[in-house]
Enzyme design. Structure first.
Site, PDB file in Angstrom:
ATOM      1  N   GLY A   1      -6.817   7.168 -27.253  1.00  0.00           N
ATOM      2  CA  GLY A   1      -7.217   8.426 -27.844  1.00  0.00           C
ATOM      3  C   GLY A   1      -8.289   9.149 -27.233  1.00  0.00           C
TER       4      GLY A   1
ATOM      5  N   ARG B   1      -7.297  -3.232 -34.757  1.00  0.00           N
ATOM      6  CA  ARG B   1      -8.393  -3.393 -35.730  1.00  0.00           C
ATOM      7  C   ARG B   1      -7.592  -3.884 -37.254  1.00  0.00           C
ATOM      8  NH1 ARG B   1     -12.496  -1.887 -33.008  1.00  0.00           N
ATOM      9  NH2 ARG B   1     -12.575   0.206 -31.767  1.00  0.00           N
TER      10      ARG B   1
ATOM     11  N   LYS C   1      -5.649   7.072 -36.932  1.00  0.00           N
ATOM     12  CA  LYS C   1      -6.009   6.231 -35.757  1.00  0.00           C
ATOM     13  C   LYS C   1      -4.629   5.711 -35.196  1.00  0.00           C
ATOM     14  CE  LYS C   1     -10.429   6.827 -36.547  1.00  0.00           C
ATOM     15  NZ  LYS C   1     -11.059   7.549 -35.231  1.00  0.00           N
TER      16      LYS C   1
ATOM     17  N   LYS D   1      -6.045  -4.041 -26.503  1.00  0.00           N
ATOM     18  CA  LYS D   1      -6.797  -2.646 -26.484  1.00  0.00           C
ATOM     19  C   LYS D   1      -8.333  -2.800 -26.521  1.00  0.00           C
ATOM     20  CE  LYS D   1      -6.870   1.803 -28.789  1.00  0.00           C
ATOM     21  NZ  LYS D   1      -6.310   2.646 -27.623  1.00  0.00           N
TER      22      LYS D   1
ATOM     23  N   GLN E   1     -14.038  12.866 -31.388  1.00  0.00           N
ATOM     24  CA  GLN E   1     -13.559  12.789 -30.235  1.00  0.00           C
ATOM     25  C   GLN E   1     -13.229  14.302 -29.642  1.00  0.00           C
ATOM     26  OE1 GLN E   1     -10.315  10.167 -29.263  1.00  0.00           O
ATOM     27  NE2 GLN E   1     -11.814   8.339 -29.917  1.00  0.00           N
TER      28      GLN E   1
ATOM     29  N   ASP F   1     -14.145   3.226 -38.092  1.00  0.00           N
ATOM     30  CA  ASP F   1     -13.316   2.191 -37.634  1.00  0.00           C
ATOM     31  C   ASP F   1     -13.384   0.788 -38.108  1.00  0.00           C
ATOM     32  OD1 ASP F   1     -12.143   3.903 -35.512  1.00  0.00           O
ATOM     33  OD2 ASP F   1     -13.293   3.417 -34.083  1.00  0.00           O
TER      34      ASP F   1
ATOM     35  N   ARG G   1     -16.746   5.776 -21.174  1.00  0.00           N
ATOM     36  CA  ARG G   1     -17.389   6.756 -20.850  1.00  0.00           C
ATOM     37  C   ARG G   1     -17.922   6.726 -19.408  1.00  0.00           C
ATOM     38  NH1 ARG G   1     -17.073   6.901 -26.411  1.00  0.00           N
ATOM     39  NH2 ARG G   1     -17.440   8.888 -27.369  1.00  0.00           N
TER      40      ARG G   1
END
Length: 440
Positions: A96, A382, A337, A409, A169, A310, A30
Site C-alpha cells: 500500500g 498481522r 488493510k 510482508k 498514506q 495496525d 521511506r
C-alpha cells in the site's frame, strides 16, 4: 522466512527470552524511496528485505536509481531528476505504501506511468488520493474509479487542494510529492487519521532538510527543493515488536521477554501501544533501546485505536486475556488493510472460543479462554501473527494456522523469532490430519 509450506502448527507453550526486533517496514520503505530520489549515494543499514521492499526497489530502479545490496545494507545511487524517463510500468506487489507514494510522485512527470499490483492490492483504496491529484491537474485513465490498474501522469499545476485523511498514506504521498515539486503546492488534510504515521513522514522530510510550513493540518511547500544523500540505520519495528511482546506478556513463565533494537525516540505509531499496555496494568519496562515484558495481568477498557490502528489484531488477542471487557473503537480504517481486519480477527478468534464481536468502527471483546482450532490468515500478515500468539496461549489444543506466507510482508523470520522465545510454532507437517479439508 515463512516457506512455501504455508501453514503453521502451534501448540500451547510458555514463551520467554531475549531477541532483536526486525527492522521497521515503514522506515525501510521511506529510506529506499528518499535515497532513490537523492543526489549522490545513500547507505541504508539494517534494512528490512521483504516483498514490499522489493516492490519499492524495483520501482525506484525504473526511475533511474542504482541499487547494490551488501549484506543487510543497501547502497543506492539516486536519480534526483527521474521524471523524464520513458513510459514506465510499476507493479506494486501488495504494498500500500508503494502504491500511494509512487502514484503521487508519478504526477511530477509528463511521462505516463502504468500502475498495477497484486490482486489483493485492488482492495486497498486509492480513489481519495487520485481525486486530489486530479484537482491539481493530474491526468488519470483507469478502468474502474476505485482501484488499480490505471495510467497517470502530470504535470501538476501550482495550487492548493484538500486531501482525505481517512488513510494517512494519502497525506504522506502528497507531502512527499509537494516536497519535490518544482512549483509551490499546499494542501489541507480533512479528518486526519493515523496521525503518528503522517508525522513520521514529516520527520523524514525535516531530517532531509526539506522546508515547509505547517498550520495544524494544512501544509505549504515552496517548490524547487531537492534531496541530498544520507546514511541511515533502520530501527526496529514497533508493529512487529507487538507480537513478540505479546508472547511474553501472556506467558506463565517467571522469566521476562526482552526486545532489543528499538528506539524510544522513534515516531512509529505502534510505539504508543506499549504505553497503553502499561496504563492498563501490564508490567513493562521501557528503556532507550529495549523493552522488557514481564508476564502480568492487565485491564481492558475503552481503547481509541487511531494512533496504532495496525495493532488492532494483536490487541484483540490481548483483550481476550484482560480482566474485564474491552471496546476497541475509531478503527474504521482497519477495514481497508490487507483484509477487513475487524471482521477477519473476530471471525477467527470466535473459532477459538473468543467472545469477539465486530462493531461499527471496531470490536467489543469479553475475556475468554481460547482453545486450539483451524484458523486462516485472510492473506494478512498481522492477522496471521496475531493468531499465532493466540494459539501459543490457548488453554488447550493445537492450532493449525493456514496460509501464512503473507507474514513475509513485514516479518520474514517470524517463525524463527517465535521459536527463539520458546514458543511452539513450526511449519506444518503431515501429522495434522485432514489438512486439505480445512486449509483452502
Amino acid at each position: 522466512m515463512v516457506s512455501s509450506n504455508q501453514d503453521l502448527l502451534i501448540s500451547p507453550s510458555i514463551p520467554y527470552g531475549e531477541i532483536a526486533v526486525p527492522p521497521s517496514k515503514s522506515h525501510s520503505l521511506r529510506a529506499i524511496l528518499f535515497a532513490s530520489l537523492s543526489k549522490g549515494t545513500s547507505i541504508i543499514e539494517n534494512c528490512l528485505f521483504s516483498p514490499d521492499s522489493q516492490a519499492m526497489l524495483t520501482a525506484c530502479e525504473k526511475m533511474g536509481a542504482h541499487v547494490r545490496r551488501i549484506g543487510d545494507s543497501l547502497h543506492i545511487q539516486g536519480n534526483p531528476d527521474p521524471h523524464h524517463c520513458h513510459p514506465r510500468y510499476f507493479h506494486m506487489g501488495n504494498s500500500g505504501i508503494a502504491l500511494r507514494f509512487l502514484t503521487a510522485l508519478s504526477t511530477l512527470s509528463p511521462t505516463p506511468t502504468l500502475i498495477t499490483g497484486s490482486h489483493t492490492l485492488k482492495r486497498r483504496p486509492i480513489a481519495p488520493l487520485l481525486s486530489s491529484l486530479k484537482q491539481l491537474g493530474a491526468h488519470i485513465r483507469q478502468k474502474t474509479s476505485s482501484s488499480i490498474p490505471f495510467t497517470i501522469h502530470g504535470p501538476l499545476s501550482p495550487g492548493h487542494v484538500t486531501i482525505s485523511g481517512q488513510d494517512s498514506q494519502y497525506a504522506s504521498a502528497l507531502a512527499i510529492t509537494a516536497a519535490l515539486a518544482p512549483y509551490p503546492l499546499s494542501f489541507s488534510i480533512e479528518n486526519l487519521k493515523e496521525r503518528p504515521w503522517f508525522d513520521l513522514t514529516l520527520d523524514w522530510l525535516h531530517s532531509l532538510n526539506i522546508s515547509f510550513l505547517r498550520d495544524q493540518d494544512s501544509l505549504t511547500f515552496p517548490g524547487g527543493q531537492s534531496l541530498e544523500s544520507f546514511s541511515y540505520s533502520v530501527p526496529g519495528d514497533y508493529s512487529s515488536a507487538a507480537f513478540l511482546a505479546s508472547f511474553g506478556l501472556l506467558s506463565s513463565s517467571s522469566k521476562p521477554t526482552i526486545l532489543r533494537n528499538l528506539s524510544s525516540q522513534d515516531s512509529q505509531g505502534d510505539k504508543l501501544l506499549f504505553s497503553l499496555l502499561k496504563q492498563l496494568g501490564a508490567h513493562i519496562l521501557i528503556g532507550k533501546h529495549h523493552i522488557e515484558m514481564h508476564p502480568s495481568s492487565f485491564s481492558g477498557g475503552e481503547i481509541d485505536m487511531d494512533p496504532f490502528i495496525d495493532a488492532l489484531p494483536i490487541l484483540a488477542v490481548l483483550c481476550c486475556f484482560a480482566k474485564n471487557p474491552s471496546r476497541l473503537y475509531n478503527a474504521l480504517g482497519a477495514k481497508d488493510k490487507e483484509s477487513n481486519r475487524i471482521e477477519a480477527i473476530a471471525h477467527e478468534l470466535q473459532k477459538m472460543g473468543g467472545s469477539v464481536h465486530p462493531t461499527r468502527d471496531g470490536l467489543y471483546i469479553e475475556p475468554s479462554r481460547l482453545h486450539g482450532a483451524v484458523v486462516d490468515s485472510h492473506n494478512d500478515h498481522r492477522i496471521a501473527m496475531a493468531l499465532a500468539v493466540a494459539g501459543v496461549h490457548a488453554s488447550s489444543g493445537q492450532t493449525l494456522l493456514c496460509n501464512t506466507q503473507c507474514i513475509n510482508k513485514s516479518f520474514p523470520y517470524f517463525v524463527i523469532a517465535a521459536q527463539t522465545l520458546h514458543a511452539n510454532v513450526r511449519h506444518y507437517q503431515a501429522d495434522f490430519p485432514l489438512r486439505s479439508s480445512f486449509c483452502r
